[in-house]
Design a protein around this motif. Structure first.
Motif, PDB file in Angstrom:
ATOM      1  N   ILE A  42     -27.555 -15.985   3.023  1.00  0.00           N
ATOM      2  CA  ILE A  42     -26.667 -14.844   3.331  1.00  0.00           C
ATOM      3  C   ILE A  42     -25.988 -15.068   4.691  1.00  0.00           C
ATOM      4  CG2 ILE A  42     -26.545 -12.334   3.758  1.00  0.00           C
ATOM      5  CD1 ILE A  42     -27.480 -12.527   0.999  1.00  0.00           C
ATOM      6  N   ARG A  63     -17.735 -24.929  13.283  1.00  0.00           N
ATOM      7  CA  ARG A  63     -18.969 -24.146  13.148  1.00  0.00           C
ATOM      8  C   ARG A  63     -20.128 -25.134  13.142  1.00  0.00           C
ATOM      9  NH1 ARG A  63     -20.543 -19.101  13.795  1.00  0.00           N
ATOM     10  NH2 ARG A  63     -18.669 -18.309  12.763  1.00  0.00           N
ATOM     11  N   LYS A  99     -19.026 -24.363  18.270  1.00  0.00           N
ATOM     12  CA  LYS A  99     -17.887 -23.600  17.737  1.00  0.00           C
ATOM     13  C   LYS A  99     -16.973 -23.317  18.933  1.00  0.00           C
ATOM     14  CE  LYS A  99     -20.304 -19.201  18.365  1.00  0.00           C
ATOM     15  NZ  LYS A  99     -20.943 -18.044  17.792  1.00  0.00           N
ATOM     16  N   GLN A 107     -18.679  -5.884  10.024  1.00  0.00           N
ATOM     17  CA  GLN A 107     -17.518  -6.784  10.103  1.00  0.00           C
ATOM     18  C   GLN A 107     -16.217  -5.993   9.978  1.00  0.00           C
ATOM     19  OE1 GLN A 107     -17.384  -9.822  10.944  1.00  0.00           O
ATOM     20  NE2 GLN A 107     -15.841 -10.979   9.845  1.00  0.00           N
ATOM     21  N   MET A 123     -23.249 -17.672   4.237  1.00  0.00           N
ATOM     22  CA  MET A 123     -22.055 -17.198   3.532  1.00  0.00           C
ATOM     23  C   MET A 123     -21.240 -16.256   4.404  1.00  0.00           C
ATOM     24  SD  MET A 123     -22.079 -13.729   2.478  1.00  0.00           S
ATOM     25  CE  MET A 123     -20.609 -13.909   1.537  1.00  0.00           C
ATOM     26  N   SER A 124     -21.937 -15.467   5.235  1.00  0.00           N
ATOM     27  CA  SER A 124     -21.192 -14.534   6.102  1.00  0.00           C
ATOM     28  C   SER A 124     -20.387 -15.311   7.144  1.00  0.00           C
ATOM     29  CB  SER A 124     -22.135 -13.516   6.757  1.00  0.00           C
ATOM     30  OG  SER A 124     -22.832 -14.087   7.845  1.00  0.00           O
ATOM     31  N   LEU A 125     -20.906 -16.462   7.575  1.00  0.00           N
ATOM     32  CA  LEU A 125     -20.166 -17.275   8.549  1.00  0.00           C
ATOM     33  C   LEU A 125     -18.991 -18.000   7.888  1.00  0.00           C
ATOM     34  CD1 LEU A 125     -23.114 -18.756  10.667  1.00  0.00           C
ATOM     35  CD2 LEU A 125     -21.701 -16.756  11.165  1.00  0.00           C
ATOM     36  N   MET A 165      -9.911 -13.816   8.505  1.00  0.00           N
ATOM     37  CA  MET A 165     -10.809 -13.131   9.455  1.00  0.00           C
ATOM     38  C   MET A 165     -10.671 -13.782  10.840  1.00  0.00           C
ATOM     39  SD  MET A 165     -13.884 -11.587   7.275  1.00  0.00           S
ATOM     40  CE  MET A 165     -13.796 -11.438   5.502  1.00  0.00           C
ATOM     41  N   ASP A 166     -11.645 -14.615  11.262  1.00  0.00           N
ATOM     42  CA  ASP A 166     -11.555 -15.140  12.631  1.00  0.00           C
ATOM     43  C   ASP A 166     -10.764 -16.443  12.766  1.00  0.00           C
ATOM     44  OD1 ASP A 166     -12.881 -12.992  13.545  1.00  0.00           O
ATOM     45  OD2 ASP A 166     -14.734 -14.017  14.096  1.00  0.00           O
ATOM     46  N   GLN A 188     -26.852 -10.295  20.242  1.00  0.00           N
ATOM     47  CA  GLN A 188     -25.402 -10.184  20.232  1.00  0.00           C
ATOM     48  C   GLN A 188     -24.832 -10.078  21.655  1.00  0.00           C
ATOM     49  OE1 GLN A 188     -23.616 -10.663  17.359  1.00  0.00           O
ATOM     50  NE2 GLN A 188     -21.949 -10.834  18.843  1.00  0.00           N
ATOM     51  N   LYS A 210     -11.302  -9.039  21.726  1.00  0.00           N
ATOM     52  CA  LYS A 210     -12.431  -8.312  21.145  1.00  0.00           C
ATOM     53  C   LYS A 210     -13.147  -7.517  22.228  1.00  0.00           C
ATOM     54  CE  LYS A 210     -13.786 -10.905  17.068  1.00  0.00           C
ATOM     55  NZ  LYS A 210     -14.829 -11.123  16.109  1.00  0.00           N
ATOM     56  N   LEU A 244     -24.019  -5.630   7.067  1.00  0.00           N
ATOM     57  CA  LEU A 244     -23.114  -6.700   7.522  1.00  0.00           C
ATOM     58  C   LEU A 244     -21.635  -6.427   7.239  1.00  0.00           C
ATOM     59  CD1 LEU A 244     -25.633  -8.810   7.592  1.00  0.00           C
ATOM     60  CD2 LEU A 244     -23.896 -10.442   6.979  1.00  0.00           C
ATOM     61  N   VAL A 245     -21.345  -6.076   5.981  1.00  0.00           N
ATOM     62  CA  VAL A 245     -19.936  -5.870   5.606  1.00  0.00           C
ATOM     63  C   VAL A 245     -19.323  -4.747   6.453  1.00  0.00           C
ATOM     64  CG1 VAL A 245     -18.417  -5.084   3.731  1.00  0.00           C
ATOM     65  CG2 VAL A 245     -20.172  -6.796   3.268  1.00  0.00           C
ATOM     66  N   LYS A 277     -23.243  -5.791  12.109  1.00  0.00           N
ATOM     67  CA  LYS A 277     -22.768  -7.155  11.849  1.00  0.00           C
ATOM     68  C   LYS A 277     -23.871  -8.193  12.074  1.00  0.00           C
ATOM     69  CE  LYS A 277     -20.156  -9.485  14.618  1.00  0.00           C
ATOM     70  NZ  LYS A 277     -19.104  -9.988  15.502  1.00  0.00           N
ATOM     71  N   ASP A 322     -16.479 -15.340   7.608  1.00  0.00           N
ATOM     72  CA  ASP A 322     -16.026 -14.938   8.947  1.00  0.00           C
ATOM     73  C   ASP A 322     -15.032 -15.950   9.532  1.00  0.00           C
ATOM     74  OD1 ASP A 322     -16.425 -13.273  11.479  1.00  0.00           O
ATOM     75  OD2 ASP A 322     -17.004 -15.270  12.194  1.00  0.00           O
TER      76      ASP A 322
HETATM   77  C1  FPP Z   1     -19.957 -13.695  13.118  1.00  0.00           C
HETATM   78  O1  FPP Z   1     -19.565 -12.878  14.167  1.00  0.00           O
HETATM   79  C2  FPP Z   1     -19.969 -12.931  11.819  1.00  0.00           C
HETATM   80  C3  FPP Z   1     -21.015 -12.229  11.361  1.00  0.00           C
HETATM   81  C4  FPP Z   1     -22.294 -12.161  12.085  1.00  0.00           C
HETATM   82  C5  FPP Z   1     -20.984 -11.478  10.048  1.00  0.00           C
HETATM   83  C6  FPP Z   1     -19.689 -11.470   9.317  1.00  0.00           C
HETATM   84  C7  FPP Z   1     -19.799 -10.711   8.030  1.00  0.00           C
HETATM   85  C8  FPP Z   1     -19.015 -10.898   6.945  1.00  0.00           C
HETATM   86  C9  FPP Z   1     -17.886 -11.887   6.934  1.00  0.00           C
HETATM   87  C10 FPP Z   1     -19.292 -10.141   5.680  1.00  0.00           C
HETATM   88  C11 FPP Z   1     -20.060 -11.050   4.780  1.00  0.00           C
HETATM   89  C12 FPP Z   1     -20.272 -10.497   3.427  1.00  0.00           C
HETATM   90  C13 FPP Z   1     -21.487 -10.216   2.870  1.00  0.00           C
HETATM   91  C14 FPP Z   1     -21.512  -9.724   1.486  1.00  0.00           C
HETATM   92  C15 FPP Z   1     -22.783 -10.351   3.580  1.00  0.00           C
HETATM   93  P1  FPP Z   1     -18.644 -13.403  15.341  1.00  0.00           P
HETATM   94  O2  FPP Z   1     -17.289 -13.713  14.800  1.00  0.00           O
HETATM   95  O3  FPP Z   1     -18.734 -12.435  16.444  1.00  0.00           O
HETATM   96  O4  FPP Z   1     -19.408 -14.725  15.790  1.00  0.00           O
HETATM   97  P2  FPP Z   1     -18.931 -16.229  15.794  1.00  0.00           P
HETATM   98  O5  FPP Z   1     -18.364 -16.493  17.139  1.00  0.00           O
HETATM   99  O6  FPP Z   1     -20.190 -17.032  15.552  1.00  0.00           O
HETATM  100  O7  FPP Z   1     -17.923 -16.413  14.696  1.00  0.00           O
END
Ligand code: FPP
Ligand code: MG
Length: 306
Positions: free
Chosen positions: A87, A106, A247, A168, A90-92, A100-101, A230, A257, A164-165, A192, A95
């Motif tokens: 999980i 990564r 990353k 985000q 997949m969220s990363l 998204m980002d 976080q 942000k 999580l969803v 998140k 993301d």
């Molecule tokens: C990283 O945060 C992102 C997350 C911790 C979670 C993102 C959640 C989703 C995309 C939803 C996923 C869907 C399901 C069904 C679980 P960040 O961008 O602050 O950290 P980073 O710098 O590591 O990218």
């Protein structure tokens, strides 16, 4: 008192480094075995690319540690631990997508969509999400079925719009807004990042057959380390290099942000993270030396560089 009596009364000091290395290699092997190649090869390759890209494996290690704290063992917890990493991965993948980002790196490697394309990356995330639940429900052995069901429900809730969803969504909606409050930021972080971390810790306890009071303590511990985790992430985005993080660093500022350092300053953010870790550790004091792995993991969160 003789010296041998003294030796049995003094709890041995806990060494986190060998513990982490040992658990990381167990988890790596379990993840590799959990998701073998199959047809259609392209999607399995893409799922395995991100799932086996390394990382600290903190989430599965937390699941195993909390299961062991309450008298279970790593074998009972491993399928659930793997599901947590699926999980998280997949969220990363999602993301990092351009929608998204829009990140290129990564875990020190190109992001999934940069290698396999956006279409495959979306599907790899979907595939991992579904497989996480299939795998924990099917591959958990030596655990009563009602515990497995309770853990599945907990993880599903933590992953969805209430976890999580949802986190985000509020994160994306807050980007570029100058007036994000500390309350909104706490919501983003609790959902998140915090929801999955909490589920890792609590599900380990559920698998072990923990009583409600044990699960409550584990939940307290996890919510506090989740927020600390976080806050440190926000700090590292400013202070660490892209090489250290694996990353792109400095992304939060670029994407405008809201972060803890932005709202509270660096020093106060560091102090809060420390305070949260200390509260987290205190909630497990009642377990004595058995809580040492989880308490040391809490400390690790504030001292990490990636
Ligand atoms: C990283 O945060 C992102 C997350 C911790 C979670 C993102 C959640 C989703 C995309 C939803 C996923 C869907 C399901 C069904 C679980 P960040 O961008 O602050 O950290 P980073 O710098 O590591 O990218
Ligand atoms: Mg991101």
């Amino acid at each position: 008192m003789t010296s041998s009596q003294k030796a049995t009364l003094t709890p041995p000091t806990f060494e986190l480094k060998p513990y982490l290395l040992d658990r990381q290699s167990q988890v790596e092997a379990a993840l590799d075995a959990a998701l073998p190649m199959a047809y259609p090869e392209h999607i399995y390759e893409s799922m395995r690319y991100s799932l086996l890209a390394g990382g600290k494996r903190l989430r599965p290690i937390l699941t195993i540690a909390s299961c062991e704290l309450l008298g279970g063992n790593s074998q009972m917890a491993m399928a659930t631990a793997c599901a947590m990493e699926m999980i998280h991965t997949m969220s990363l993948i999602h993301d990092d997508l351009p929608a998204m980002d829009n990140d290129d790196y990564r875990r020190g490697k190109l992001t999934n969509h940069k290698v396999y394309g956006e279409d495959m990356a979306i599907l790899a995330g979907d595939g991992l999400l579904a497989y996480a639940f299939e795998y924990m429900a099917r591959a958990t052995t030596g655990v009563p079925i009602d515990r497995i069901l309770q853990a599945v429900i907990h993880l599903a809730k933590a992953s969805g719009a209430g976890g999580l969803v949802g986190g985000q969504v509020v994160d994306l909606q807050s980007e570029g807004k100058p007036d994000v409050t500390l309350e909104t930021l706490a919501y983003i972080h609790a959902h998140k990042t915090g929801a999955l971390l909490e589920s890792c810790v609590v599900c380990g306890g559920i698998i072990a057959g923990g009583a409600p009071v044990d699960l409550q303590r584990l939940s307290q511990y996890a919510q506090n380390i989740g927020l600390a985790f976080q806050i440190i992430d926000d700090i590292l985005d400013i202070t660490a290099t892209s090489e250290e993080l694996g990353k792109s660093a400095g992304k939060d500022l670029q994407a405008e942000k809201a972060t803890y350092p932005k709202l509270l300053g660096m020093e106060e953010s560091q102090r809060r993270a420390q305070e949260l870790v200390s509260t987290a550790k205190d909630s497990l004091n009642v377990y004595g030396a058995a809580a040492q792995p989880l308490q040391a993991l809490a400390d690790f969160i504030t001292t990490r560089r990636n």
